[in-house]
Design a protein around this motif. Structure first.
Motif, short mmCIF file in Angstrom:
data_model
loop_
_atom_site.label_atom_id
_atom_site.label_comp_id
_atom_site.label_asym_id
_atom_site.label_seq_id
_atom_site.Cartn_x
_atom_site.Cartn_y
_atom_site.Cartn_z
N ILE A 250 -7.28 10.56 22.45
CA ILE A 250 -7.52 9.21 22.98
C ILE A 250 -8.16 8.31 21.94
O ILE A 250 -7.80 7.12 21.82
CB ILE A 250 -8.39 9.29 24.25
N TYR A 251 -9.11 8.83 21.16
CA TYR A 251 -9.89 7.97 20.28
C TYR A 251 -9.55 8.14 18.80
O TYR A 251 -9.55 7.15 18.06
CB TYR A 251 -11.38 8.23 20.48
N PHE A 252 -9.31 9.38 18.35
CA PHE A 252 -9.17 9.61 16.92
C PHE A 252 -7.72 9.66 16.45
O PHE A 252 -7.41 9.20 15.34
CB PHE A 252 -9.86 10.92 16.53
N ASP A 253 -6.83 10.23 17.24
CA ASP A 253 -5.46 10.43 16.78
C ASP A 253 -4.75 9.12 16.43
O ASP A 253 -4.02 9.07 15.45
CB ASP A 253 -4.67 11.20 17.84
N PRO A 254 -4.94 8.03 17.22
CA PRO A 254 -4.24 6.80 16.85
C PRO A 254 -4.65 6.24 15.49
O PRO A 254 -3.89 5.49 14.88
CB PRO A 254 -4.62 5.82 17.99
N TYR A 255 -5.86 6.59 15.01
CA TYR A 255 -6.35 6.02 13.76
C TYR A 255 -6.39 7.02 12.61
O TYR A 255 -6.39 6.61 11.45
CB TYR A 255 -7.76 5.46 13.96
N SER A 256 -6.44 8.33 12.92
CA SER A 256 -6.54 9.32 11.85
C SER A 256 -5.30 9.33 10.97
O SER A 256 -5.40 9.37 9.73
CB SER A 256 -6.77 10.71 12.45
N LYS A 257 -4.12 9.29 11.58
CA LYS A 257 -2.89 9.30 10.79
C LYS A 257 -2.75 8.02 9.97
O LYS A 257 -2.27 8.06 8.83
CB LYS A 257 -1.69 9.48 11.71
N GLN A 258 -3.19 6.89 10.54
CA GLN A 258 -3.14 5.65 9.77
C GLN A 258 -4.09 5.72 8.57
O GLN A 258 -3.75 5.25 7.48
CB GLN A 258 -3.53 4.47 10.67
N ALA A 259 -5.27 6.33 8.77
CA ALA A 259 -6.22 6.45 7.67
C ALA A 259 -5.68 7.36 6.57
O ALA A 259 -5.78 7.06 5.38
CB ALA A 259 -7.55 6.99 8.19
N LEU A 260 -5.07 8.49 6.96
CA LEU A 260 -4.50 9.39 5.96
C LEU A 260 -3.32 8.76 5.24
O LEU A 260 -3.14 8.95 4.03
CB LEU A 260 -4.07 10.70 6.64
N GLU A 261 -2.52 7.97 5.96
CA GLU A 261 -1.40 7.28 5.32
C GLU A 261 -1.92 6.23 4.34
O GLU A 261 -1.34 6.05 3.25
CB GLU A 261 -0.52 6.63 6.38
N TRP A 262 -3.00 5.54 4.69
CA TRP A 262 -3.60 4.57 3.78
C TRP A 262 -4.13 5.26 2.54
O TRP A 262 -3.95 4.77 1.41
CB TRP A 262 -4.73 3.84 4.50
N MET A 263 -4.77 6.41 2.70
CA MET A 263 -5.27 7.17 1.55
C MET A 263 -4.12 7.65 0.68
O MET A 263 -4.22 7.67 -0.55
CB MET A 263 -6.10 8.35 2.04
N ARG A 264 -3.00 8.04 1.30
CA ARG A 264 -1.86 8.50 0.52
C ARG A 264 -1.28 7.36 -0.32
O ARG A 264 -0.95 7.55 -1.50
CB ARG A 264 -0.78 9.07 1.45
N ARG A 265 -1.16 6.18 0.27
CA ARG A 265 -0.63 5.05 -0.48
C ARG A 265 -1.56 4.64 -1.61
O ARG A 265 -1.11 4.34 -2.73
CB ARG A 265 -0.40 3.86 0.47
N ARG A 266 -2.86 4.64 -1.33
CA ARG A 266 -3.81 4.30 -2.38
C ARG A 266 -3.80 5.35 -3.49
O ARG A 266 -3.95 5.02 -4.68
CB ARG A 266 -5.23 4.18 -1.79
N GLY A 267 -3.64 6.61 -3.14
CA GLY A 267 -3.54 7.65 -4.15
C GLY A 267 -2.31 7.48 -5.02
O GLY A 267 -2.35 7.67 -6.24
N ALA A 268 -1.18 7.09 -4.39
CA ALA A 268 0.04 6.85 -5.17
C ALA A 268 -0.13 5.65 -6.09
O ALA A 268 0.31 5.67 -7.25
CB ALA A 268 1.21 6.63 -4.22
N GLN A 269 -0.78 4.59 -5.61
CA GLN A 269 -1.02 3.43 -6.46
C GLN A 269 -1.95 3.79 -7.62
O GLN A 269 -1.73 3.33 -8.76
CB GLN A 269 -1.64 2.31 -5.63
N LEU A 270 -2.97 4.60 -7.35
CA LEU A 270 -3.87 5.02 -8.42
C LEU A 270 -3.13 5.87 -9.46
O LEU A 270 -3.37 5.71 -10.67
CB LEU A 270 -5.03 5.81 -7.82
N GLY A 271 -2.22 6.74 -9.00
CA GLY A 271 -1.45 7.54 -9.94
C GLY A 271 -0.56 6.69 -10.82
O GLY A 271 -0.46 6.94 -12.04
N ARG A 272 0.08 5.67 -10.25
CA ARG A 272 0.92 4.78 -11.06
C ARG A 272 0.07 3.97 -12.04
O ARG A 272 0.48 3.75 -13.20
CB ARG A 272 1.70 3.84 -10.14
N PHE A 273 -1.11 3.56 -11.60
CA PHE A 273 -1.99 2.81 -12.49
C PHE A 273 -2.45 3.67 -13.68
O PHE A 273 -2.47 3.19 -14.83
CB PHE A 273 -3.21 2.31 -11.71
#
Length: 278
Positions: A250-273
């Protein structure tokens, strides 16, 4: 059930919605309950026949009412190893258990292969073939690309790897001090389940294929609670796991996957940088 009712009433009282939706319990159960029950009956009947046949083949003497250590049965006179010259009567029970375990492994592998054909049916339409071909860049250049075979093989491989992981988790639950750390294990498995589900979604790209694999993971989470030190710890671990499930969905699942996806995108951007700088 009582905990769920209390949680619903509390959520109903503190909601900010002016006109909250009605709780249509019977209509909801009429939709979701019949298909799983019908499917369970269809699955249990052939599985019961297979398991009963395995038991009869290797331990059928126990059905006669006079089981014994030295009772002969169908395959008891066959040596367990081709190098053995004679039968050791003291190893009959061990040999039976080993043969039963091997039969269960073979039956499990057959069910995994059968499930791959059920969850991944053969696509024969031209449009579906073109869609699958466009989803993979390598497939456009390969004349031997067979999407159905690759998808089934991928499902079988991931299922076997998950089965291996869950066997290790179950074996870990037999540790003598497991009951002392059962609370940490429950929370850890919940945390690991989120990235694991995201990994399966990336590998399968279909929710229908993710569901059975994650169902085995959740079932194992509930199974290892039997490793509690006593009945009170078992009941307490069940309620803790159930409470975590409610809070997570109810509380964590709707946001946990979004947070992990944001971290994945930021990690990919950091790798390209870093690649550009280095």
């Amino acid at each position: 059930v009582l905990v769920t009712v209390v949680f619903y009433l509390v959520s109903r009282v503190i909601t900010r919605l002016e006109n909250p939706p009605k709780f249509r319990f019977y209509q909801f159960m009429r939709i979701i309950a019949p298909p799983p029950l019908f499917a369970m009956v269809l699955a249990v009947i052939p599985l019961f026949i297979v398991i009963a046949s395995i038991h009869f083949l290797f331990k059928g003497n126990t059905w006669s009412g006079t089981p014994g250590k030295y009772d002969r049965w169908l395959l008891d006179d066959i040596v367990p190893n081709y190098q053995d010259k004679r039968l050791d009567v003291d190893e009959v029970a061990t040999t039976r258990n080993g043969r039963v375990g091997l039969a269960f492994v073979i039956a499990g592998l057959f069910l995994v292969l059968l499930s791959s054909t059920i969850y991944v049916p053969k696509r024969v339409s031209r449009e579906e073939r073109e869609i699958l071909r466009k989803r993979d860049r390598v497939a456009k250049r390969e004349a031997i690309w067979k999407p159905t075979m690759w998808k089934r093989s991928n499902f079988v491989l991931i299922s076997l790897l998950m089965a291996l992981l869950l066997v290790l988790v179950v074996e870990f639950s037999f540790w003598g001090d497991f009951g002392t750390y059962i609370w940490y294990v429950i929370v850890l498995l919940r945390v690991v389940g989120v990235p694991l589900e995201m990994f399966l979604e990336a590998r399968f790209r279909e929710s229908l294929l993710v569901a059975p694999v994650m169902a085995s993971y959740v079932l194992t989470q509930q199974l290892i609670t039997f490793g509690a030190d006593d009945f009170n710890d078992f009941i307490l671990s069940y309620f803790i796991e159930y409470g975590i499930t409610i809070l997570e969905r109810i509380y964590f699942d709707p946001y946990s996957k979004q947070a992990l996806e944001w971290m994945r995108r930021r990690g990919a951007q950091l790798g390209r940088f870093l690649r550009k700088r280095l």
